[in-house]
Design a protein around this motif. Structure first.
Motif, PDB file in Angstrom:
ATOM      1  N   VAL A   1       4.085  -7.894   4.870  1.00 15.74           N
ATOM      2  CA  VAL A   1       5.142  -8.041   3.867  1.00 15.74           C
ATOM      3  C   VAL A   1       4.683  -7.456   2.538  1.00 15.74           C
ATOM      4  CG1 VAL A   1       6.469  -9.723   2.526  1.00 15.74           C
ATOM      5  CG2 VAL A   1       6.163 -10.052   4.988  1.00 15.74           C
ATOM      6  N   ALA A   2       3.437  -7.722   2.159  1.00 17.58           N
ATOM      7  CA  ALA A   2       2.885  -7.159   0.922  1.00 17.58           C
ATOM      8  C   ALA A   2       2.858  -5.635   0.985  1.00 17.58           C
ATOM      9  CB  ALA A   2       1.477  -7.702   0.683  1.00 17.58           C
ATOM     10  N   PHE A   3       2.498  -5.102   2.150  1.00 24.40           N
ATOM     11  CA  PHE A   3       2.464  -3.649   2.328  1.00 24.40           C
ATOM     12  C   PHE A   3       3.867  -3.057   2.185  1.00 24.40           C
ATOM     13  CE2 PHE A   3       2.732   0.125   5.055  1.00 24.40           C
ATOM     14  CZ  PHE A   3       1.731   0.900   4.508  1.00 24.40           C
ATOM     15  N   ALA A   4       4.866  -3.738   2.749  1.00 24.60           N
ATOM     16  CA  ALA A   4       6.250  -3.259   2.663  1.00 24.60           C
ATOM     17  C   ALA A   4       6.707  -3.188   1.214  1.00 24.60           C
ATOM     18  CB  ALA A   4       7.167  -4.187   3.468  1.00 24.60           C
ATOM     19  N   TRP A   5       6.363  -4.211   0.433  1.00 25.71           N
ATOM     20  CA  TRP A   5       6.754  -4.208  -0.982  1.00 25.71           C
ATOM     21  C   TRP A   5       6.055  -3.087  -1.740  1.00 25.71           C
ATOM     22  CZ3 TRP A   5       4.223  -4.690  -5.637  1.00 25.71           C
ATOM     23  CH2 TRP A   5       5.047  -4.871  -6.762  1.00 25.71           C
ATOM     24  N   SER A   6       4.772  -2.889  -1.485  1.00 25.11           N
ATOM     25  CA  SER A   6       4.027  -1.836  -2.172  1.00 25.11           C
ATOM     26  C   SER A   6       4.595  -0.455  -1.838  1.00 25.11           C
ATOM     27  CB  SER A   6       2.539  -1.898  -1.795  1.00 25.11           C
ATOM     28  OG  SER A   6       1.937  -3.055  -2.317  1.00 25.11           O
ATOM     29  N   MET A   7       5.014  -0.265  -0.585  1.00 25.87           N
ATOM     30  CA  MET A   7       5.621   1.008  -0.198  1.00 25.87           C
ATOM     31  C   MET A   7       6.964   1.210  -0.884  1.00 25.87           C
ATOM     32  SD  MET A   7       3.629   2.762   1.747  1.00 25.87           S
ATOM     33  CE  MET A   7       2.407   2.183   0.542  1.00 25.87           C
ATOM     34  N   ARG A   8       7.727   0.132  -1.049  1.00 26.87           N
ATOM     35  CA  ARG A   8       9.042   0.239  -1.694  1.00 26.87           C
ATOM     36  C   ARG A   8       8.909   0.647  -3.153  1.00 26.87           C
ATOM     37  NH1 ARG A   8      12.136  -1.312  -5.896  1.00 26.87           N
ATOM     38  NH2 ARG A   8      11.255  -3.409  -5.814  1.00 26.87           N
ATOM     39  N   VAL A   9       7.981   0.027  -3.891  1.00 31.25           N
ATOM     40  CA  VAL A   9       7.834   0.370  -5.309  1.00 31.25           C
ATOM     41  C   VAL A   9       7.225   1.764  -5.474  1.00 31.25           C
ATOM     42  CG1 VAL A   9       7.701  -2.038  -6.066  1.00 31.25           C
ATOM     43  CG2 VAL A   9       5.597  -0.834  -5.480  1.00 31.25           C
ATOM     44  N   THR A  10       6.417   2.195  -4.504  1.00 34.26           N
ATOM     45  CA  THR A  10       5.881   3.552  -4.538  1.00 34.26           C
ATOM     46  C   THR A  10       7.005   4.570  -4.369  1.00 34.26           C
ATOM     47  OG1 THR A  10       3.759   2.826  -3.638  1.00 34.26           O
ATOM     48  CG2 THR A  10       4.267   5.164  -3.472  1.00 34.26           C
TER      49      THR A  10
END
Length: 235
Positions: free
Chosen positions: A133-142
């Motif tokens: 879930v943390a990875f998904a959020w980081s990819m979204r803001v990137t």
């Protein structure tokens, strides 16, 4: 880690009226110069903070949550950290878009990102749990940052070619590599590994001052620090 956004928030609160004034005056070259300079300094500030937090993640989690949470939370912390750094950098193109009178662009990009983020959340949670879930959020803001930067370049508010040639990109790569290396440091690391990590942090800070910043940048930093000191003494 969310408190990191205080840094770009403070910068962009003063950047917004300057961008709006330059856009109204059709001073595109000055706007590009201001945008690049702001992005460059923010990369350095957030990169240095991010490198330090990446290495100290186990002890930060220990301080706030206790030893029982260290194994589960450190990975999530280290995945969220680069996301928050990238999200902080997105404040610059976000301010440019807002200051130049196109706040609708941000909303449109969020609509584009929503289904992608939702898919990443489902897959990330299924295969990685909270870390996924943390990875998904980081990819979204990137993705959000990349879209905003591209749009600013497309409109001529930020020179993408100049950014690629500028030392800001090289600095970002240095911070990324150092952060990735420091993320391998564990709670049970040997004394030698901890000393090596400490050496990496010091080397990155020395690099930033001597090579990451130009002479003009260093002079500007010292002038700013001198003004802050004089104001503190006056009070």
């Amino acid at each position: 880690v969310e408190r990191l956004l205080i840094i770009p928030g403070t910068l962009t609160s003063t950047l917004f009226p300057a961008i709006s004034a330059l856009d109204s005056a059709r001073a595109d070259k000055k706007l590009q110069q201001l945008s690049l300079q702001a992005l460059h300094f923010l990369i350095c500030i957030m990169g240095l903070v991010g490198v330090l937090l990446a290495g100290g993640a186990p002890w930060i989690v220990l301080l706030f949550f206790g030893e029982d949470y260290v194994p589960q939370s450190v990975a999530v912390f280290r995945i969220l950290l680069p996301g928050f750094v990238v999200n902080a950098l997105a404040f610059i193109p976000y301010s440019i878009v807002q200051g130049c009178g196109r706040p609708d662009i941000t909303a449109k990009f969020h609509l584009i990102e929503f289904p992608i983020h939702l898919a990443l959340l489902v897959v990330g949670y299924r295969y990685g749990g909270l870390a996924g879930v943390a990875f998904a959020w980081s990819m979204r803001v990137t993705l959000d940052c990349a879209l905003l930067l591209y749009y600013c370049h497309h409109r001529g508010w930020l020179d993408g070619k100049l950014l690629l040639q500028h030392r800001a990109l090289r600095n970002a790569l240095v911070f990324l590599v150092a952060g990735a290396a420091l993320s391998q440091l564990s709670w049970e690391a040997s004394l030698g590994a901890k000393c090596l990590a400490f050496g990496i942090v010091i080397a990155v800070y020395i690099y930033t001052y001597l090579l990451g910043l130009s002479r003009t940048d260093r002079d500007a930093v010292w002038q700013f620090a001198g003004r802050r000191t004089d104001r503190a003494q006056e009070h």
